[in-house]
Write an enzyme that holds these catalytic residues in place. Structure first.
Site, PDB file in Angstrom:
ATOM      1  N   ALA A 135       9.509 -12.503  -6.807  1.00  0.00           N
ATOM      2  CA  ALA A 135       8.944 -11.449  -6.411  1.00  0.00           C
ATOM      3  C   ALA A 135       7.847 -11.018  -7.974  1.00  0.00           C
ATOM      4  O   ALA A 135       9.124 -10.509  -8.905  1.00  0.00           O
ATOM      5  CB  ALA A 135       8.565 -10.232  -5.534  1.00  0.00           C
ATOM      6  N   CYS A 136       6.557 -11.365  -8.082  1.00  0.00           N
ATOM      7  CA  CYS A 136       5.401 -10.296  -9.065  1.00  0.00           C
ATOM      8  C   CYS A 136       5.157  -8.702  -8.056  1.00  0.00           C
ATOM      9  O   CYS A 136       5.285  -8.401  -7.120  1.00  0.00           O
ATOM     10  CB  CYS A 136       4.917 -11.215  -9.651  1.00  0.00           C
ATOM     11  SG  CYS A 136       3.243 -11.493  -8.819  1.00  0.00           S
ATOM     12  N   ILE A 137       4.472  -8.254  -9.107  1.00  0.00           N
ATOM     13  CA  ILE A 137       4.235  -6.800  -8.917  1.00  0.00           C
ATOM     14  C   ILE A 137       3.381  -7.093  -7.208  1.00  0.00           C
ATOM     15  O   ILE A 137       3.364  -6.242  -6.537  1.00  0.00           O
ATOM     16  CB  ILE A 137       2.951  -6.820  -9.911  1.00  0.00           C
ATOM     17  CG1 ILE A 137       3.677  -6.887 -11.329  1.00  0.00           C
ATOM     18  CG2 ILE A 137       1.959  -5.371  -9.245  1.00  0.00           C
ATOM     19  CD1 ILE A 137       2.676  -6.100 -12.030  1.00  0.00           C
ATOM     20  N   ARG A 148       3.333 -10.498  -4.976  1.00  0.00           N
ATOM     21  CA  ARG A 148       2.747 -11.771  -4.723  1.00  0.00           C
ATOM     22  C   ARG A 148       4.874 -11.632  -4.306  1.00  0.00           C
ATOM     23  O   ARG A 148       5.741 -12.186  -4.845  1.00  0.00           O
ATOM     24  CB  ARG A 148       2.341 -12.760  -4.856  1.00  0.00           C
ATOM     25  CG  ARG A 148       2.354 -12.999  -6.163  1.00  0.00           C
ATOM     26  CD  ARG A 148       2.119 -14.622  -6.035  1.00  0.00           C
ATOM     27  NE  ARG A 148      -0.008 -13.919  -6.768  1.00  0.00           N
ATOM     28  CZ  ARG A 148      -1.299 -14.594  -6.981  1.00  0.00           C
ATOM     29  NH1 ARG A 148      -0.397 -15.265  -7.086  1.00  0.00           N
ATOM     30  NH2 ARG A 148      -1.571 -13.955  -7.297  1.00  0.00           N
TER      31      ARG A 148
END
Length: 484
Positions: A429-431, A433
């Site tokens: 995951a990123c911020i 998504r």
């Protein structure tokens, strides 16, 4: 993994070091508020905070090496981060001007100028990627019993140090060419002035669907091509004194985003709400209010953008064009503010006392204009072309968004819709998504994902899938991993 999938993996990893920038922005922003005239010279507390933030900014190259290595490692282990640090130290030491002069047996004044800039974000990213690949390959290797202590994760930093010696000798030949190309690219964009800033902003938005805007951002926001806009802006007076920043220019690749994040996209949200069918307005209002508030307050825009990105691509192209226009206008007028995270209200307030922030309040005026532009254009285009934005879908196609407050249960439901644990190869995951690799993507029901609360779904290659969840993404990813 295909090239696009690998690039989006790097893009995700870039968010690990970038995530430390808010700490620098907060520390320095508060410092400038305490001492807006002396920039730390008239207040020990302000100087303490500004210097603490500057320590982060000045260390961005090594943070990129460590963060990218960690972010691209298969199990997010600290050994990968250590390997990234080892790799960066080996490369930057062997390619320092003094070392190059000694190795080549030439006078120091004949060493190419490129080696004086070897400690930069580009080299940090390169070292991080190589270290991560070495970790993924060698972290499970078992050596002979006599060397068993160095097996597995302990082996990775050792292998990395050896490989980086080879990489250093390769870079000794090619780095001046690479550096020259990067500088030429940066100078070409800078020479275009405000037009170049607008072009950058246009492509920044266009790359969001595939998550590669982080790679583009690194060129303009950091010291990859000599621009380094965010660190130079956050450096404030120290950047000015060092000749790294120019008042009215530094921050030009950031300022124009404030009118878009804080005003333009909320205007689009209002247009989407007013264009929704009467029976769906209440549901659309709850979604749009939350998304618009996130954009205004924090600058997190993906939940809102993904609400129309795929159902109405023409609106997204208009959004990208308007973003380019906003950045062009702000740059042309020298209305400057900067950010450490994104162009929301928090960052605007924190940067307003920075000595490089010029007429930042005019960005609020510009924002009001763009609120009207977004609202009018979006409303007209939606109605004219009968676009199926949220609340205008065919009745049988309207998903009912789940109201699940327990994060573990929500993660369990996402796992089920994604085909179960056996169908998931990797979970990251990123911020905003989830970034997933699946064995069989065809069994995923996108409609059910959206019913659970996903703002959008992006397919990359044959196996990669991104699920846009907003700020919940990292929490859900962690819960999904714990359920495996």
């Amino acid at each position: 993994m295909n090239i696009l999938g690998y690039l989006q993996k790097i893009g995700r990893a870039l968010m690990v070091p970038v995530a430390v920038l808010p700490a620098a922005a907060i520390l320095m922003g508060i410092g400038y508020w305490i001492d807006p005239n002396g920039w730390g010279g008239g207040s020990p507390v302000a100087a303490f905070l500004i210097k603490a933030g500057a320590a982060i900014i000045d260390s961005m190259p090594v943070l990129f090496a460590v963060g990218v290595a960690y972010g691209m490692s298969k199990d997010k282990d600290g050994s990968a981060a250590l390997a990234g640090l080892v790799g960066f130290l080996v490369v930057t030491t062997l390619l320092s001007p003094g070392a190059v002069a000694q190795i080549k047996g030439i006078p120091a004044d004949q060493v190419p100028a490129a080696f004086a800039k070897i400690s930069n974000q580009f080299v940090g990213i390169l070292c991080g990627v190589i270290a991560a690949e070495l970790y993924n390959r060698f972290s499970s290797v078992e050596l002979h019993k006599a060397l068993a202590f160095f097996s597995g994760r302990r082996l990775v930093p050792i292998v990395t140090s050896v490989v980086m010696i080879v990489v250093s000798f390769i870079l000794m030949a090619v780095w001046p060419v690479i550096y020259g190309g990067l500088v030429h690219f940066g100078e070409s964009i800078v020479s275009m002035g405000s037009t170049g800033a607008g072009i950058y902003a246009f492509f920044n938005r266009l790359l969001i669907p595939v998550g590669l805007h982080h790679a583009l951002n690194s060129v303009f926001w950091f010291d990859v091509a000599g621009i380094n806009d965010i660190p130079n802006f956050l450096g404030g007076q120290s950047s000015i004194d060092a000749g790294k920043a120019v008042v009215g220019t530094t921050g030009m690749y950031q300022a124009g985003f404030f009118p878009i994040m804080m005003f333009g996209l909320p205007g689009a949200a209002l247009a989407i709400y007013h264009s929704a069918k009467k029976e769906h307005k209440e549901k659309v209002a709850s979604i749009m209010i939350a998304a618009a508030f996130a954009a205004f307050f924090t600058g997190v825009t993906e939940p809102l953008e993904f609400s129309f990105m795929f159902v109405a691509p023409v609106l997204y192209v208009i959004h990208a064009l308007l973003t380019g226009l906003s950045v062009f206008i702000a740059s042309s007028m020298h209305w400057i503010a900067g950010f450490g995270f994104s162009a929301g209200l928090v960052d605007m307030v924190l940067s307003s006392r920075n000595p490089l922030a010029t007429q930042w309040y005019m960005l609020l005026v510009q924002g009001l204009v763009f609120f009207g532009l977004y609202y009018a254009i979006f409303r007209a285009v939606i109605v004219k072309f009968n676009l199926k934005t949220p609340g205008r879908e065919d009745d049988e196609a309207v998903p009912v968004q789940a109201q699940i407050t327990d994060r573990t249960e929500l993660a369990r439901q996402y796992l089920e819709v994604l085909g179960g644990q056996d169908n998931l190869v990797t979970i990251d995951a990123c911020i905003t998504r989830l970034r997933l690799t699946l064995k069989d993507r065809s069994i995923v029901d996108e409609r059910k994902l959206k019913a659970l609360g996903a703002a959008g779904v992006v397919k990359l290659g044959e196996q990669n899938l991104q699920v846009i969840l907003g700020p919940l993404a990292e929490i859900i990813a962690g819960e999904m991993k714990s359920l495996r």
